[in-house]
Design an enzyme around this catalytic site. Structure first.
Site, PDB file in Angstrom:
ATOM      1  N   ASP A  19       1.081  -1.229  -0.021  1.00  0.00           N
ATOM      2  CA  ASP A  19       0.151   0.051  -0.157  1.00  0.00           C
ATOM      3  C   ASP A  19       0.832   1.418  -0.085  1.00  0.00           C
ATOM      4  OD1 ASP A  19      -2.366   1.639   0.403  1.00  0.00           O
ATOM      5  OD2 ASP A  19      -3.349  -0.090   1.059  1.00  0.00           O
ATOM      6  N   HIS A  24      -2.749   3.253  -4.619  1.00  0.00           N
ATOM      7  CA  HIS A  24      -2.239   2.538  -3.367  1.00  0.00           C
ATOM      8  C   HIS A  24      -0.669   2.007  -3.486  1.00  0.00           C
ATOM      9  CE1 HIS A  24      -5.649   3.040  -0.637  1.00  0.00           C
ATOM     10  NE2 HIS A  24      -6.434   2.758  -1.501  1.00  0.00           N
ATOM     11  N   GLU A  73      -9.817   2.525  -5.381  1.00  0.00           N
ATOM     12  CA  GLU A  73      -9.271   3.944  -4.832  1.00  0.00           C
ATOM     13  C   GLU A  73      -8.072   4.364  -5.618  1.00  0.00           C
ATOM     14  OE1 GLU A  73     -10.965   4.088  -0.380  1.00  0.00           O
ATOM     15  OE2 GLU A  73      -9.118   3.093  -0.680  1.00  0.00           O
ATOM     16  N   TRP A 101     -16.828  -4.380  -2.155  1.00  0.00           N
ATOM     17  CA  TRP A 101     -16.571  -3.724  -0.916  1.00  0.00           C
ATOM     18  C   TRP A 101     -17.543  -2.444  -0.867  1.00  0.00           C
ATOM     19  CZ3 TRP A 101     -13.892   0.989   0.327  1.00  0.00           C
ATOM     20  CH2 TRP A 101     -13.596   1.723  -0.781  1.00  0.00           C
ATOM     21  N   ASP A 104     -12.397  -3.252  10.900  1.00  0.00           N
ATOM     22  CA  ASP A 104     -11.718  -2.092  11.695  1.00  0.00           C
ATOM     23  C   ASP A 104     -12.629  -1.228  12.002  1.00  0.00           C
ATOM     24  OD1 ASP A 104     -12.223  -1.755   8.885  1.00  0.00           O
ATOM     25  OD2 ASP A 104     -10.847  -0.102   8.798  1.00  0.00           O
ATOM     26  N   GLU A 137      -4.756   0.359   9.644  1.00  0.00           N
ATOM     27  CA  GLU A 137      -4.334   1.798  10.004  1.00  0.00           C
ATOM     28  C   GLU A 137      -4.246   1.935  11.567  1.00  0.00           C
ATOM     29  OE1 GLU A 137      -6.857   0.947   7.638  1.00  0.00           O
ATOM     30  OE2 GLU A 137      -6.818   2.628   6.040  1.00  0.00           O
TER      31      GLU A 137
HETATM   32  C1  ACM Z   1     -10.938  -0.778   0.276  1.00  0.00           C
HETATM   33  O1  ACM Z   1     -11.388  -0.771   1.373  1.00  0.00           O
HETATM   34  N1  ACM Z   1     -10.019   0.221  -0.378  1.00  0.00           N
HETATM   35  C2  ACM Z   1     -10.894  -1.928  -0.540  1.00  0.00           C
END
Ligand code: ACM
Length: 530
Positions: free
Chosen positions: A183, A254, A316, A382, A409, A459
């Site tokens: 990432d 990422h 993203e 997702w 999370d 994170e």
């Molecule tokens: C993601 O939560 N960016 C796959």
């Protein structure tokens, strides 16, 4: 209807398809107990001797079939279903018949749960009697993809913890460990051809703490990576427990850690490994050289990971840099692409062709739908269920992991003392009751739902202790979502879960108590989001 009564005395998690107790006899394991396995079941025999042997101190020596009290075998003709098994304990002993080697393994996991919770310890504590009750269990999973994604990029998870995590997956009859290996904030897998990926890309100078605005940072370097030997060990350890390890290299967004190591991969020269959470504008350039680089990376990855599925991320990816990039605009023109979304889709299709040519299957986050889906791609849904629905309707396989039911999370309660609350509320009962197959799919479309997955983004999980707190016991609830068939009633599950927590205690798992965090679970002053 499954007979649920046996579960009050023998609280199996996940709940099996059918179980009955009350026969005569039972089996007490002693120093003279012998175990046998036919050739296809020997892997489970080794596992059982290791695990039960550690907790009980009994040798559980291998005997021949005629003299053994615990017998393991595979019978693909027994009509047990993929990964299914039958476990019978009676006055004669214990017999596990699996449809396949995985089925035998799951039968052995159930056998272990029939023993006192101390069987999850690593050394005998003394005084226990190891008696299996008379029972008959017939069982098979509902879904073939029962997955967990572990984000080892945002915070590195040491190898020893990954091995422990695999044991906990296997205990819950889960069978996919998806490793999010790269990432913006770190590259975690050794690639021999490109050593700077780990030399320079596997650590950052500092980390954002929480999600406050403006951001707050600690002032400690963070890093770590798996050598190729580590990966081979992880994969072999998982394989012995019927867990497939699916690697993810996240592209074309990422990718800041990779761009730091090799600035020519990006659009803006030398940039640091990310230290802040969120979505970065830094993305890969879509040049021939970058594609060649990643084909080589994926080739090494495929040498390490035998998994059919290889994850390319795809989530993203902001298009700002491509809009201003000469090489990106040239590619769009040359390939006759409509726009930057189509460019991302083109990039993913190049990787799809490469993985497919090597007999693998590409899986990506649902953004890979935008601009057109690659032929053989499997979609991980997702951002809600829409991506999964669209892909299944288009005849593609999907794995469901929508944020609102699958992001471990996310906050476990709204209480003030819940640590670093992010996302939406996801209680253990919400995970338990979630239905993986989106409503409105035809039977044929629903057949494309391979299963479901929970995702553990890290994170705010800077240690394995924090990981335990967020993952358990929600993972135990998830196991039942993807393994068990039939109605799910949280009122029936909760007492079983409370007994199951005794197993997690014995295994040393620092789960979140159902009543809420303990004082040392809290993180006063660390701000979340959502
Ligand atoms: C993601 O939560 N960016 C796959």
């Amino acid at each position: 209807m499954p007979d649920t009564s046996p579960f009050s005395t023998h609280p199996l998690v996940p709940r099996p398809a059918a179980a009955a107790t009350g026969g005569t006899g039972g089996l007490t394991l002693t120093a003279s107990t012998r175990v046998s396995a036919d050739p296809d079941a020997r892997g489970t025999l080794t596992w059982l001797q290791r695990e039960l042997g550690a907790a009980t101190g009994l040798p559980l020596s291998t005997g021949d079939e005629a003299s053994a009290q615990v017998r393991l075998s595979v019978d693909s003709e027994a009509g047990l279903g993929r990964e299914g098994y039958r476990l019978i304990v009676d006055g004669e002993g214990a017999i596990i018949v699996g449809n396949d080697p995985a089925g035998v393994f799951y039968g052995a996991q159930t056998l272990r749960q029939l023993l006192p919770a101390d069987v999850y310890r690593d050394a005998p504590v003394g005084g226990a009697e190891w008696t299996l009750p008379a029972v008959s269990v017939t069982d098979a999973p509902r879904f073939r993809w029962r997955g967990v994604m572990l984000d080892v990029a945002r915070h590195f998870v040491p190898k020893r913890e990954v091995l422990r995590f695999i044991d906990l997956l296997a205990m819950h009859k889960l069978n996919v460990l998806h490793l999010h290996l790269t990432d913006d904030q770190g590259w975690r897998v050794e690639i021999r051809r490109y050593p700077k990926l780990t030399r320079d890309g596997s650590w950052r100078t500092r980390s954002q703490v929480g999600a406050s605005k403006p951001p707050v940072f600690d002032d400690r370097p963070h890093g770590g990576f798996y050598t190729q030997d580590d990966i081979r060990e992880i994969v072999a350890y998982a394989d012995a427990r019927h867990v497939a390890v699916v690697p993810e290299i996240d592209v074309p967004g990422h990718s800041q850690a990779a761009i730091h190591a090799y600035p020519e991969l990006g659009e803006s020269g030398l940039i640091p490994v990310g230290t802040q959470w969120g979505v970065s504008e830094e993305v890969l350039a879509v040049t021939d050289e970058v594609l060649e680089f990643y084909r080589n990376v994926f080739d090494e990855l495929m040498e390490l990971f035998p998994s059919t599925y290889v994850h390319v991320g795809g989530d993203e990816c902001p298009k700002t840099q491509w809009k201003a990039s000469e090489s990106a605009q040239r590619r769009i023109k040359e390939e006759g692409l409509a726009d930057e979304d189509a460019l991302q889709s083109w990039f993913i299709r190049q990787l799809d062709a490469h993985l497919t040519s090597r007999g693998r299957r590409l899986v990506g986050w649902d953004e890979i739908l935008e601009g057109g889906l690659a032929d053989g791609a499997t979609v991980m849904s997702w951002r809600g269920e829409e991506g999964g629905v669209a892909a299944a309707r288009a005849g593609h396989d999907v794995v469901m992991s929508p944020t609102h039911t699958s992001y471990l999370d996310y906050r476990q309660s709204e209480a003030d003392d819940e640590p670093v609350k992010v996302g939406t509320l996801l209680r253990v009962e919400d995970v338990y009751l979630a239905e993986p197959v989106p409503s409105g799919l035809t039977e044929e479309e629903a057949g494309h739902v391979l299963g479901a997955q929970v995702n553990v983004w890290s994170e705010h999980l800077d240690t394995p202790r924090r990981l335990d707190y967020m993952v358990f016991p929600r993972l135990s609830a998830f196991a039942e979502q993807v393994w068990s068939s039939g109605e799910r009633d949280y009122a029936e599950f909760e007492p079983r879960l409370r007994r199951h927590l005794e197993r997690l205690d014995a295994a040393g798992v620092e789960y979140r108590p159902l009543e809420g965090p303990r004082p040392w679970h809290t993180r006063p002053g660390v701000v979340g989001w959502g």
